[in-house]
Every structure is written in C-alpha cells, then in structure tokens.
Design a protein around this motif. Structure first.
Motif, short mmCIF file in Angstrom:
data_model
loop_
_atom_site.label_atom_id
_atom_site.label_comp_id
_atom_site.label_asym_id
_atom_site.label_seq_id
_atom_site.Cartn_x
_atom_site.Cartn_y
_atom_site.Cartn_z
N PRO A 14 0.82 -1.23 0.00
CA PRO A 14 0.00 0.00 0.00
C PRO A 14 0.84 1.27 0.00
O PRO A 14 0.37 2.32 -0.45
CB PRO A 14 -0.83 -0.12 1.29
CG PRO A 14 -0.12 -1.11 2.13
CD PRO A 14 0.56 -2.05 1.19
N GLU A 15 2.09 1.19 0.46
CA GLU A 15 2.92 2.39 0.53
C GLU A 15 3.27 2.92 -0.87
O GLU A 15 3.72 4.05 -1.02
CB GLU A 15 4.21 2.12 1.31
CG GLU A 15 5.28 1.29 0.59
CD GLU A 15 4.98 -0.21 0.59
OE1 GLU A 15 3.92 -0.61 1.08
OE2 GLU A 15 5.83 -0.95 0.07
N ILE A 16 3.04 2.12 -1.90
CA ILE A 16 3.45 2.52 -3.24
C ILE A 16 2.36 3.28 -3.98
O ILE A 16 2.59 3.83 -5.07
CB ILE A 16 3.87 1.25 -4.03
CG1 ILE A 16 4.94 1.58 -5.07
CG2 ILE A 16 2.69 0.57 -4.66
CD1 ILE A 16 6.27 1.90 -4.48
N LEU A 17 1.16 3.39 -3.40
CA LEU A 17 0.01 3.93 -4.13
C LEU A 17 0.29 5.26 -4.84
O LEU A 17 0.16 5.34 -6.06
CB LEU A 17 -1.18 4.12 -3.18
CG LEU A 17 -2.37 4.86 -3.82
CD1 LEU A 17 -3.05 4.00 -4.87
CD2 LEU A 17 -3.38 5.31 -2.77
N LEU A 54 -6.63 2.03 -6.46
CA LEU A 54 -7.42 2.76 -5.46
C LEU A 54 -8.28 1.81 -4.63
O LEU A 54 -8.37 1.95 -3.41
CB LEU A 54 -8.31 3.80 -6.15
CG LEU A 54 -7.56 4.99 -6.76
CD1 LEU A 54 -8.52 5.87 -7.55
CD2 LEU A 54 -6.87 5.82 -5.68
N ALA A 106 -6.00 -0.15 -2.34
CA ALA A 106 -5.61 0.68 -1.19
C ALA A 106 -6.77 0.77 -0.20
O ALA A 106 -6.57 0.74 1.02
CB ALA A 106 -5.19 2.07 -1.65
N ALA A 162 -6.93 -2.36 1.72
CA ALA A 162 -5.87 -2.38 2.74
C ALA A 162 -6.28 -1.56 3.95
O ALA A 162 -6.03 -1.95 5.10
CB ALA A 162 -4.57 -1.82 2.14
N ALA A 163 -6.93 -0.41 3.71
CA ALA A 163 -7.32 0.47 4.81
C ALA A 163 -8.50 -0.10 5.60
O ALA A 163 -8.64 0.18 6.80
CB ALA A 163 -7.67 1.85 4.28
N PRO A 171 1.05 3.31 5.96
CA PRO A 171 0.69 3.88 4.65
C PRO A 171 -0.63 3.34 4.10
O PRO A 171 -1.27 4.01 3.29
CB PRO A 171 1.87 3.47 3.75
CG PRO A 171 2.52 2.34 4.45
CD PRO A 171 2.31 2.56 5.91
N GLU A 172 -1.05 2.16 4.57
CA GLU A 172 -2.29 1.58 4.05
C GLU A 172 -3.51 2.41 4.43
O GLU A 172 -4.59 2.24 3.86
CB GLU A 172 -2.46 0.14 4.53
CG GLU A 172 -2.88 -0.03 5.98
CD GLU A 172 -1.74 0.14 6.97
OE1 GLU A 172 -0.61 0.49 6.55
OE2 GLU A 172 -1.97 -0.05 8.18
#
Lengths: 292, 292
Positions: A201-204, A233, A236, A239-240, B201-202
């Motif tokens: 997810p850090e790469i979004l 999106l 991500a 992930a959240a 970051p997620e």
C-alpha cells in the motif's frame, strides 16, 4: 392514505419514487443534487419533478445530503453503535401546505475516528429489512464508499473512503486524464493492481504517475490504465478497511458498475460477497422507516 | 554574443531570464504554461514576454514541458542512467529569423518502472554544477515531485509522485475543500501526520474523509486540516520513495514553501537535507548546458 413519495437526494442527484405502501409505482430522477442547489431551491426543485404526483396532502420521506447543513433542513446525526433504522425525523418547512416532508437523520461515529453518513444508513436499513440476521460488513460503493460493520441489527462502526471521488478527479482533471480517456476496462490488469496495492500500500501515490509515463513511453492502452488506477485505489481501500471485511460475510450495495469492481476485488481476496441493488435497498429502508 | 535568454517553460508557468554569460540580468514570468497554449502559440507568447530583450540575433535555451509533444517542439528523452547535462538539443522552428531556440531533452526511465521528467534534469544539472561530487538523493518538490538518485555526476534512477497535484485537487475541488480553506498551517499536526502515513501507509485514502468528518463533528480548524492532509500525502510519498532517500544525503530544490514542508518531513526521519533554490538551479543548469 397509502400513497407517499420516497426521496433519495444526494450530492449530485435527486431520485424520487411514488410509493403505494411498500410497493414502488413510478420513479423519476434528475441531476439536481445538493451541490447544485441553494437552501431555498429544494421545495421548488422537488415540486417541479414530482408534478402530478402531488394531488392532495402528500407525505414525503427523504434521505441523503438533503439533510445536511446546506440541504433542505438540517437533520440530526445518530451515533454508532445504533440501529440502522430509527431516531427522530426532521420536518422540512414548505410553502406548499399539501406537502408533509420528513428527513431521515444521518449517522455519525465519534471513536475511534470521526466519520459521518447521510443516506447510506437508509440503504443499510433496507439491507437489514431484507436480511434481519445479517452479521458482517456492508460495502456501499460510491463517491464516498462506506464500509459498515453490521451485527444484531445495529451499525457497530464504519469507515468512509473517498475512492470514487479520487477516481473521478484523477481520470477527469489530473494530468492522467490524457492517458485514461474512454470507458474501456481490463479485468486482468484490475485484479493485478488490487493485489499490488494490498500487498504494497505504501506505493500507491507513486504508482499514479506511472500511468502517464507508461502511456508516453510504451503507449499503454487507456483501458488498461483506467483498470490499473481503479485497482490501485480499490486495493488501497481494501488495505485500509481490512479490519472491517477480513473474515466476515460481505454485502455490496451500489450501482452495477462499481458493484462489479468491488465484488471482483473482494473475490480476489477469498470473499463471496452478496450483491444487492442500491436503489432497491434505499426504497426498502425508507419503507421500513415509514412503517415504524 | 554573450547575451542569451534562459527559459523555464513548465505546465503552468513561463519564466524567462536575460543572461550575460552565466550571470542573470533580469527575469520575467507569467502564467502562460504549456497547459494554456496550443502548438502555434509558443513563439508569439515568448516574443510578447521577451519584448525588448530581442534586439538582434538571440540565442534562447529552454527546458521543461516546452519540449513535450504538445509543446513548442518535441524534444527527445535521454535514458537513465545518464549524465544530468547532455544530449542533443532540439531546434524549435520560428517565424522570427532573429530567434535561435534550442530545447533541452527530457530524461526517461524504462526500468524498474516507467518514468519521465522534463525540466527537472536541468535543475539537477544545476545542482551538480554547484556540487559536482554530490552522491545522494535530489528531491524536487512540485506539482509532480521527483526523487532522483544522483551518483558520479549521473542520474541513476528516479521516481515521480503526484503529491502536489493531489494536494491542489483535494484542497481546491474535492468535498474536503469546505474544511480546508485558507493558507493556515499547523506544524505539529503536519509532523504527526507524516509519521502516521509513514508507519501505516495503508490508511492514507481512508484518512482523507476523516478531515471532513473532523470538521463537521469537532469543528477541526482548517489550518490543522490542511497540515494533516499535506503530512499524510508527504508521509505516503516518503513511504513510497524510501529506497531513494533512506541512508542517503539529500538535497531539496523547490519553491520556499514546499521546500520547507519536505525538509521538515525528512528531518523528522533523521535526515539533514541541504536546501537549494529551484530557480537558481534551473539557471545554473541551463548555463552549464550552454557552456558545454
């Protein structure tokens, strides 16, 4: 009087349905959402659209941003955990004495993070009217997607993610618009991007400009670019929102296009979501509220 | 002829500097960036701004989006790893025979991910003209921030992150604009948000709507909201670009406001970045290219 009018008045659209008890008779809609209106416009816009449906004293039950501070009348928020349907309706003032307009309260969350919904609580009431014993997560994709944990007839907690608005902005107004035009789709690229964003997810935000560069340097297809953007999106977002959906039953309630994308994404993570149409759930929710 | 005109022509702005050798004499600018122009406009817009500076045969050396496909003339890309300054200039056709316009090539990356820059390579050439032995990362904040690994006078690799464009869109056009108006700033909230996004970051896209909800439910100050948004986006950018900056010396080259935010963020991670002004680096880079 068994006839009444169910109203779903959101940020960008107005949708009204003539009801006979719990049965929808006719539906009309336009794009006069709250964003396009000032405070004094609501009654006139409603009457313009409802027209001949108002043939005497008429009950109107409305949900959505129509109850926001900038709406027809500001409706309260109920606080989670709370029943999906309930709370006091707010009476909206009208010049036309035939109208009796009530607005459904929104729902807010104070902890662990602040969050609000207006309209989705009514869809959730519809879901629970259809499946009273559902225990799991309801995903309501849209401009601002909601993930709500439902249990024992209550909304336990929820999380809003602006995925729809981000996708619209990035495809419509950012530098990426040059590389993402059209309506094309690439399912394989979508699923791969969901997986990428979930695992890294850090790469979004860094992956976004790649969509432009891949077009400039490799002529990447716009359909592929759109699908990757959507996948990044939504990945991500997954992930959240993992604490909401992981290991739970899932219902997705939205428009057919976004519902498909979210269903594909959740299936790729091993879930088997049930799909319920958003418009029907809104009407079921309003009917349940009117019945109560 | 020692006089010439250095041109930094980006997406949203045109900035020209009358040069005497390596010494800037005068600078003019306007908002006629590439986005506002069609192909045939460039020569006229340039002559309008340069005016009396063109008093005979005049060399013009330009960098930036002026060399894009939609620019004055499409300039090639060089491919990393490559020297910061170098490659063939592209001659831009002019109707005015007094003008001799050359455009600096951009730089592209094919692996491990596709990426492009136009204009930043010239700033990097300026940085390396000033510090020829620099080994580390150059961070060039802007609409599309670039992180470039520099070593032995070369651009080794780079990564673009659309942080500036995302911040402008979210504060200017999204639903968050209602909660983030003004120019206020809250340094403590910024640093905390950088740390949050770096460690989780997620959570980025989910945290965005919280800014709206925190205003609606708790009356969160717009200055705090803006600082949190900036911190979340820059923190996410640091998470994505960690391979570029971790354990390296860092130079930040940008406008004073964005430079400050990036410097604060990198300092919070234990780095001691050197700050160099972007305009000076562009001129130093163009002067070095002209000299070569």
């Amino acid at each position: 009087m068994t006839h009444w009018i169910a109203v779903d008045w959101g940020t960008t659209a107005l949708r009204i349905t003539r009801m006979d008890g719990i049965r929808p008779v006719d539906t009309r809609q336009n794009d006069k959402g709250m964003n396009a209106l000032s405070h004094d416009d609501f009654e006139r816009v409603f009457i313009d659209l409802a027209g001949d449906w108002i043939d005497g004293p008429t009950d109107v039950l409305a949900c959505g941003m129509v109850g926001a501070r900038q709406g027809w009348a500001e409706a309260a928020y109920r606080t989670v955990p709370c029943a999906a349907a309930g709370g006091e309706l707010t009476h909206a003032p009208t010049k036309d004495p035939r109208l009796n307009v009530s607005i459904v309260p929104g729902v807010r969350q104070l902890k662990p993070h602040p969050d609000v919904m207006r309209g989705e609580e009514t869809q959730i009431a519809g879901i629970l009217a259809r499946q009273p014993d559902f225990d799991g997560v309801a995903c309501l994709p849209g401009t601002h997607t909601k993930w709500a944990h439902l249990s024992a007839g209550e909304i336990v907690s929820f999380r809003t993610v602006m995925t729809g608005e981000l996708f619209a902005d990035l495809t419509g107004r950012s530098v990426l618009r040059h590389s993402l035009a059209g309506d094309g789709w690439d399912e394989e690229a979508f699923v791969a991007a969901v997986s990428d964003a979930l695992s890294r997810p850090e790469i979004l935000t860094a992956r976004l400009f790649e969509l432009r560069a891949a077009d400039l340097l490799h002529g990447q297809d716009a359909a592929t670019g759109r699908a990757i953007l959507s996948g990044l999106l939504i990945g991500a977002e997954l992930a959240a929102t993992k604490p909401w959906w992981l290991g739970r039953d899932a219902i997705i309630t939205g428009s057919s296009k976004t519902t498909h994308a979210y269903a594909t994404a959740l299936k790729s993570q091993g879930l088997s979501p049930t799909l319920l149409p958003a418009d029907e759930m809104t009407l079921a929710g309003l009917a349940a509220l009117r019945d109560a």
